[in-house]
Design an enzyme around this catalytic site. Structure first.
Site, mmCIF file in Angstrom:
data_model
loop_
_atom_site.group_PDB
_atom_site.id
_atom_site.type_symbol
_atom_site.label_atom_id
_atom_site.label_comp_id
_atom_site.label_asym_id
_atom_site.label_seq_id
_atom_site.Cartn_x
_atom_site.Cartn_y
_atom_site.Cartn_z
ATOM 1 N N HIS A 155 0.717 -1.270 -0.029
ATOM 2 C CA HIS A 155 0.000 0.035 0.127
ATOM 3 C C HIS A 155 0.901 1.030 0.141
ATOM 4 O O HIS A 155 1.828 1.339 0.653
ATOM 5 C CB HIS A 155 -0.921 -0.221 1.173
ATOM 6 C CG HIS A 155 -1.848 1.307 1.156
ATOM 7 N ND1 HIS A 155 -3.004 1.547 0.479
ATOM 8 C CD2 HIS A 155 -1.620 2.449 1.951
ATOM 9 C CE1 HIS A 155 -3.418 2.748 0.829
ATOM 10 N NE2 HIS A 155 -2.517 3.406 1.560
ATOM 11 N N ASP B 186 -15.412 1.884 7.546
ATOM 12 C CA ASP B 186 -14.492 2.923 7.253
ATOM 13 C C ASP B 186 -15.143 3.924 6.186
ATOM 14 O O ASP B 186 -14.690 5.138 6.374
ATOM 15 C CB ASP B 186 -13.558 2.276 6.435
ATOM 16 C CG ASP B 186 -12.242 3.206 6.127
ATOM 17 O OD1 ASP B 186 -12.048 4.068 7.031
ATOM 18 O OD2 ASP B 186 -12.135 3.335 4.843
ATOM 19 N N ARG C 245 -15.400 12.207 9.024
ATOM 20 C CA ARG C 245 -14.229 12.965 9.393
ATOM 21 C C ARG C 245 -13.966 13.993 8.440
ATOM 22 O O ARG C 245 -13.233 15.057 8.844
ATOM 23 C CB ARG C 245 -12.920 11.907 9.420
ATOM 24 C CG ARG C 245 -13.248 10.870 10.515
ATOM 25 C CD ARG C 245 -12.210 9.674 10.188
ATOM 26 N NE ARG C 245 -10.613 10.199 9.831
ATOM 27 C CZ ARG C 245 -9.900 9.492 8.968
ATOM 28 N NH1 ARG C 245 -10.352 8.563 8.759
ATOM 29 N NH2 ARG C 245 -8.767 9.876 8.747
ATOM 30 N N SER D 126 -8.024 3.418 9.212
ATOM 31 C CA SER D 126 -8.585 3.428 7.866
ATOM 32 C C SER D 126 -7.966 2.760 6.900
ATOM 33 O O SER D 126 -8.668 1.603 6.131
ATOM 34 C CB SER D 126 -9.106 4.737 7.494
ATOM 35 O OG SER D 126 -9.326 4.991 6.148
ATOM 36 N N LYS E 269 -8.730 -1.533 5.165
ATOM 37 C CA LYS E 269 -8.897 -1.978 3.989
ATOM 38 C C LYS E 269 -7.913 -3.135 3.483
ATOM 39 O O LYS E 269 -8.191 -4.209 2.941
ATOM 40 C CB LYS E 269 -8.816 -0.775 2.978
ATOM 41 C CG LYS E 269 -10.152 0.334 3.181
ATOM 42 C CD LYS E 269 -10.146 1.181 1.980
ATOM 43 C CE LYS E 269 -9.107 2.459 2.518
ATOM 44 N NZ LYS E 269 -9.711 3.419 3.084
#
Length: 435
Positions: free
Chosen positions: A83, A162, A169, A184, A188
């Site tokens: 990621h 999320d 947010r 968050s 995922k």
């Protein structure tokens, strides 16, 4: 009986919430029995009081359990996911996928479409004619077992908690909270089924985290969550003070990925891919050390098997793999323009996110979800920070489908600064975090 108001108060006073309390909050919010205004107060309490490592792991798992979880157990081997926290010209996935798959590391990638300067990985891949990610789960698993690599579009009901929390947010000034950002991102990745996760946390002007201290804090939080919930996780903090590589735009970035897999790519993109790739190969237990993993990766670039893997990957998902040998078969822009240096000097600054915005003006990215991306357009940097440049020499080549690019040029001149004295190139890899 639990009451949300008591839990808000508990977090407001800086006390640690239990696993059951966090589950109660996330489940109640997902199904609608806890209203937005109470969750707003709760996220603000987290913003000011933070969360312990255990709370972060519990919050992440509660979000994972709020929706579908992808089961990759039918894929042989250790599945390693990567990621990146984003940036400009971040072509790493296009290079890393085939690169590590060439060493028999299974890459089962789930990708979204990007908002922002250029599209997400899927948009970039769609610059290859015929390529598609709409495949059934069974076919996805078969492809990874057969070829060691496949990319599928994001499943509809992954981490719904999320999605709801993120939207809230955004409008309550609680985006910049390390526990909330970390949970968050990690929710995922964990829901997507990986056994091990390599994180590329960017730092600098073009990154979400502008300072090295903030980037380090986020990286440590995410690595802590991953290791706490039984996924081997590590992070690399890499520079995004200037765009990565040279290309910014969809077809242009695919071409750059091809060059990199041939061993002819930009130095910084190549180095980052070898670093991240070494960690992926090591976590997948295909090498006994990072140094051995790196040598193996350098070898599959040299012997052409990484490039061959890219062709197999593209054709298996309907793409025209002949673009690997002839990138001109991808969408081409009608016009090219050079941005000429106005004086002699050294490049001292390239403001990554503003240069990304210039690519977006050309149509390379999405301003809103409805925007249509022009896959052919974008920018190719001819100079990076620290490079010497002579007056009249090109700083950037602009690829456009319209003739008047004056606003793009203006934006680029404002954000590519020259200095009369020599400037050092920025450090690419700041640190690597495993604990």
């Amino acid at each position: 009986m639990m009451r949300m108001v008591d839990l808000i108060e508990k977090k407001r006073d800086g006390l640690e919430l239990t696993t059951d309390e966090i589950k109660y909050i996330i489940n109640g919010y997902t199904e609608g029995s806890i209203p937005d205004y109470q969750i707003s107060a709760f996220t603000m309490a987290i913003f000011f009081k933070g969360m312990t490592e255990k709370e972060r792991a519990d919050l992440t798992l509660a979000m994972v359990e709020s929706g579908d979880q992808i089961n990759l157990s039918d894929i042989e081997g250790i599945k390693v996911d990567k990621h990146s926290t984003g940036g400009v010209g971040d072509t790493t996935t296009l290079v890393l996928g085939p690169l590590v798959a060439a060493l028999d590391v299974p890459v089962a990638k789930m990708s979204g479409r990007g908002l922002g300067h250029t599209g997400g990985t899927i948009d970039k891949l769609e610059a290859v004619k015929g390529f598609h990610v709409e495949i059934e789960n069974d076919e996805f698993i078969d492809l990874v077992n057969k070829n060691k690599i496949a990319v599928i579009g994001q499943s509809g009901n992954l981490t719904p908690a999320d999605k709801k929390l993120y939207a809230l947010r955004d409008v309550t000034a609680t985006v910049d909270s390390i526990p909330l950002i970390a949970s968050s991102i990690m929710s995922k990745k964990i829901a997507a089924g990986a056994d091990a996760i390599v994180l590329d946390v960017k730092t600098g002007a073009g990154a979400f985290m502008k300072t090295i201290d903030d980037s380090r804090e986020l990286a440590k939080a995410m690595v802590g969550i991953g290791n706490n919930v039984g996924r081997r996780t590590m992070a690399v903090i890499s520079d995004m003070s200037q765009p990565l590589g040279f290309a910014i735009g969809n077809a242009l970035e695919v071409k750059e990925a091809i060059d990199t897999l041939k061993g002819e790519g930009p130095e910084d993109l190549t180095e980052l891919c070898l670093t991240l790739g070494s960690h992926m190969v090591y976590l997948a237990e295909k090498a006994d050390s990072l140094a051995e993993a790196r040598t193996m990766l350098e070898n599959v670039i040299k012997d052409g098997s990484a490039l061959e893997k890219l062709k197999v990957f593209l054709s298996s998902q309907g793409g025209d793999a002949s673009i690997v040998d002839d990138p001109s078969k991808m969408p081409q822009a009608q016009y090219t323009f050079e941005l000429e240096a106005k004086e002699d000097g050294y490049v001292s600054e390239i403001v990554a996110d503003e240069v990304g915005t210039a690519a977006m003006i050309l149509g390379a990215g999405r301003a809103t979800k409805e925007s249509i991306i022009d896959l052919a357009v974008g920018l190719v940097l001819r100079k990076k920070i620290g490079d010497q440049v002579a007056k009249g020499e090109s700083l950037v080549t602009i690829y456009s489908n319209f003739e008047d690019v004056s606003s793009v040029k203006e934006k680029l001149y404002e954000n590519i600064k020259l200095s009369s004295t020599k400037v050092d190139a920025p450090i690419l890899i700041h640190e690597e975090i495993t604990e």
